[in-house]
Design a protein around this motif. Structure first.
Motif: not given
Length: 179
Positions: A105, A132, A136, A144, A162
Motif C-alpha cells: 500500500d 489489504f 486500506n 485503485l 493506491a
C-alpha cells in the motif's frame, strides 16, 4: 541487443517506459509520506529503494465483488495485465499455476498475495487480498491506481496499490463532508 521475452512471448518492454514509470512511482511514494509518522516514512523509503523494473500506473475501479471477504480476490483487466504486468514476467513465472507476489500500500506495508490466471480468462490477485482490503478500506467505486514492479533485492514481482476515493454523495471535491 535482443530484449528478453516473457512467458507470454511479449517483449519485456521499452526500458525508457519502465524508467519513467519507476520515477513516477517513486515520486508518488515520496509525496505520500509528507504527512506521515516516522515508522511509515521508514517503510516507504525502504520500498522506494527496492523498486526495480516498473510498469504503470494503471487503474481499476473497485466493484462490490472485489470487496467480498469470502471471494478474497481482486479481478484485474486483461488488457492492463497484458500491457503492465506480463512484460515484467520471467521465463519461470507461471500465472496459470499462480505466483506468490507482494502487494504494497502507499504506506509501504506489504501484503503477500497470489497473482493467478483463472480458467485462461481472468487475472486476479487473491489469497491475501482481504487483508489489504481490511487495512486500506477501499469502497465500491473507488479507483485503485496500480504499478507492477520487480523488487531489486528479491527479484520478486510486486504491486503497489493506491486507493483513490470516489466522490460520495454529500462529499465535496476536497473530501470534506457537508453538514
Amino acid at each position: 541487443m535482443e530484449r528478453s521475452r516473457s512467458q507470454s512471448g511479449m517483449p519485456s518492454g521499452d526500458p525508457t517506459v519502465g524508467e519513467e514509470a519507476k520515477e513516477v512511482l517513486q515520486a508518488s511514494l515520496c509525496l505520500s509520506i509528507l504527512t506521515q509518522k516516522p515508522p511509515v516514512v521508514q517503510r516507504v523509503n525502504a520500498l522506494i529503494d527496492c523498486i526495480g523494473p516498473c510498469r504503470g500506473p494503471f487503474e481499476k475501479q473497485v466493484k462490490a465483488s472485489d470487496l467480498r471477504e469470502q471471494q478474497n480476490r481482486l479481478l484485474l483487466q486483461k488488457a492492463d495485465v497484458r500491457e503492465f504486468v506480463l512484460p515484467l514476467l520471467r521465463e519461470d513465472d507461471d500465472p496459470k499455476q499462480g505466483m506468490a507476489v507482494t502487494a504494497f500500500d502507499m504506506e509501504g506495508e506489504a501484503f503477500p498475495v497470489r497473482f493467478k490466471l483463472w480458467c485462461s480468462k481472468v487475472y486476479v490477485l487473491m489469497s491475501g487480498w482481504k487483508e489489504f482490503v481490511r487495512k486500506n478500506r477501499p469502497k465500491e467505486s473507488d479507483v485503485l491506481q496500480m504499478w507492477a514492479f520487480r523488487d531489486v533485492r528479491t527479484e520478486g514481482l510486486c504491486f503497489l496499490i493506491a486507493v483513490r476515493r470516489s466522490k460520495a454523495a454529500g462529499q465535496s471535491a476536497d473530501g470534506s463532508t457537508s453538514g
